[in-house]
Design an enzyme around this catalytic site. Structure first.
Site, PDB file in Angstrom:
ATOM      1  N   GLU A 160      52.421  40.364  47.472  1.00  0.00           N
ATOM      2  CA  GLU A 160      53.695  40.655  48.134  1.00  0.00           C
ATOM      3  C   GLU A 160      53.661  42.009  48.822  1.00  0.00           C
ATOM      4  OE1 GLU A 160      56.986  42.391  46.258  1.00  0.00           O
ATOM      5  OE2 GLU A 160      56.242  42.068  44.227  1.00  0.00           O
ATOM      6  N   ALA A 164      66.837  36.233  43.308  1.00  0.00           N
ATOM      7  CA  ALA A 164      66.441  34.943  43.891  1.00  0.00           C
ATOM      8  C   ALA A 164      65.008  34.571  43.489  1.00  0.00           C
ATOM      9  CB  ALA A 164      66.565  35.003  45.415  1.00  0.00           C
ATOM     10  N   LYS A 208      60.725  44.363  34.174  1.00  0.00           N
ATOM     11  CA  LYS A 208      61.069  45.707  33.726  1.00  0.00           C
ATOM     12  C   LYS A 208      62.284  45.698  32.817  1.00  0.00           C
ATOM     13  CE  LYS A 208      59.196  48.836  36.984  1.00  0.00           C
ATOM     14  NZ  LYS A 208      58.984  48.493  38.371  1.00  0.00           N
TER      15      LYS A 208
HETATM   16  N1  PSU Z   1      60.285  44.672  40.126  1.00  0.00           N
HETATM   17  C1  PSU Z   1      59.321  45.606  40.023  1.00  0.00           C
HETATM   18  N2  PSU Z   1      58.714  46.041  41.175  1.00  0.00           N
HETATM   19  C2  PSU Z   1      59.065  45.553  42.417  1.00  0.00           C
HETATM   20  C3  PSU Z   1      60.090  44.549  42.485  1.00  0.00           C
HETATM   21  C4  PSU Z   1      60.656  44.145  41.327  1.00  0.00           C
HETATM   22  O1  PSU Z   1      59.003  46.039  38.936  1.00  0.00           O
HETATM   23  O2  PSU Z   1      58.510  45.986  43.435  1.00  0.00           O
HETATM   24  C5  PSU Z   1      60.454  43.948  43.827  1.00  0.00           C
HETATM   25  C6  PSU Z   1      59.722  42.613  44.026  1.00  0.00           C
HETATM   26  O3  PSU Z   1      59.425  42.449  45.399  1.00  0.00           O
HETATM   27  C7  PSU Z   1      60.790  41.600  43.609  1.00  0.00           C
HETATM   28  C8  PSU Z   1      62.031  42.269  44.124  1.00  0.00           C
HETATM   29  O4  PSU Z   1      60.602  40.329  44.189  1.00  0.00           O
HETATM   30  O5  PSU Z   1      61.843  43.657  43.850  1.00  0.00           O
HETATM   31  C9  PSU Z   1      63.281  41.762  43.450  1.00  0.00           C
HETATM   32  O6  PSU Z   1      64.409  42.262  44.110  1.00  0.00           O
HETATM   33  P1  PSU Z   1      65.861  41.691  43.740  1.00  0.00           P
HETATM   34  O7  PSU Z   1      66.086  42.159  42.330  1.00  0.00           O
HETATM   35  O8  PSU Z   1      66.789  42.339  44.727  1.00  0.00           O
HETATM   36  O9  PSU Z   1      65.780  40.202  43.868  1.00  0.00           O
END
Ligand code: PSU
Ligand code: MN
Length: 315
Positions: free
Chosen positions: A28, A144, A162
């Site tokens: 990603e 999502a 996390k």
């Molecule tokens: N958690 C982490 N590092 C990250 C992300 C999440 O420990 O870089 C990033 C990833 O790209 C994940 C996104 O898909 O954040 C999730 O964002 P949201 O909670 O807005 O869906």
């Protein structure tokens, strides 16, 4: 008005790997633009790619650059993305609009899975997935990523989630959505910087071959969706849970006081935790991503071997 064109651009390395049936692992890019500070984000991106190559797989880092969906980034793309402070954060909801308008953005776990699946890539390595945020029962802030795991058949290797998230509710939602959550080599669901979370994972597997077989069996059953492989951080790089707990509490508190909502929440928390630990959390983060890349490469190799075995002779 003409139909818009979906421009999928493969890097030379990925195009060659596709032609030669070499194992490919998707990566990603939101971790680069919104997950780590510059310049460690770029260094890590290169290091993860190198780790995959050294492990016998080709890296396909995914992003949208000027309206093109790129599967595999060349060094210039990577450098531009890593230095940019205005790339969008693209999930399932934003991907099409960004491509249609010629924009540039980084893909989250959800959007990376969609793009990987389009490109026929079945394995994806990342750091941590999004999940149910703390207080999600009121805010409805549920990533999502969870829904995507239920929809798109890509096996995703992460170090769990996390502790900024509500881990028990994250596991409940994954169960409701029918997503297999597989702890690798232990019974406990890992919690990113820590090997343990105090929660037992629904499934445990001890070899890449077992994970590949389960992936193929889902396909044989006609099941949509992927698998979440939760790979514990190497013991030497682990940060004990109680050391980070106060930092996480403080970051969560600041997010609430600053009324951070929607897709800004996760990047805000990640950035604050890096600042508050003065980078200590970052080296652990890098180690666990590399560890996930190594496991993903092995799973991709197992899938490749299984495909070669079932292909008709002469192919
Ligand atoms: N958690 C982490 N590092 C990250 C992300 C999440 O420990 O870089 C990033 C990833 O790209 C994940 C996104 O898909 O954040 C999730 O964002 P949201 O909670 O807005 O869906
Ligand atoms: Mn969210």
């Amino acid at each position: 008005m003409a139909q818009p064109n979906l421009d999928i651009v493969y890097s030379a390395e990925v195009a060659m790997a596709r032609a030669d049936s070499v194992p490919i692992v998707a990566l990603e890019s939101t971790i680069i633009t919104h997950g780590m500070p510059h310049p460690q984000n770029l260094e890590t991106a290169h290091l993860v790619e190198k780790t995959l190559r050294d492990s016998g797989a080709v890296p396909a880092t995914i992003a949208v650059m000027d309206g093109q969906l790129k599967i595999g980034l060349d060094p210039d793309d990577l450098a531009r993305l890593a230095a940019s402070d205005n790339a969008s954060k693209l999930s399932r909801a934003d991907l099409a609009a960004c491509i249609a308008s010629g924009g540039t953005g980084a893909t989250t776990v959800a959007a990376t899975m969609i793009a990987a699946n389009l490109a026929g890539i079945e394995v994806f390595a990342t750091g941590g997935i999004g999940g149910v945020h703390r207080g999600g029962e009121d805010s409805f802030d549920i990533s999502a990523d969870l829904h995507e795991l239920a929809l798109t058949p890509v096996t995703t290797v992460a170090a769990g989630a996390k502790a900024i998230l509500d881990l028990p509710r994250t596991l409940e939602v994954l169960e409701t959505l029918g997503v297999p959550v597989i702890a690798y080599g232990q019974d406990e669901f890992p919690a990113f910087w820590s090997r343990g979370s105090g929660l037992t994972a629904p499934l445990r597997m001890d070899s890449p071959a077992q994970i590949a077989q389960a992936h193929l069996m889902r396909r044989a059953l006609g099941l949509a969706g992927g698998q979440l492989v939760a790979n514990p951080i190497p013991a030497a790089a682990e940060i004990p849970r109680d050391r980070l707990a106060p930092v996480i509490e403080r970051a969560l508190d600041e997010a609430q006081r600053n009324q951070i909502t929607g897709k800004a929440v996760t990047p805000f928390l990640l950035a604050r935790i890096f600042e508050l630990t003065e980078g200590q959390s970052l080296s652990a983060n890098i180690e666990l991503v590399l560890n996930n890349a190594r496991l993903a490469a092995k799973i991709a190799q197992e899938l490749n071997a299984a495909a070669a075995f079932s292909a008709p002779a002469g192919r």
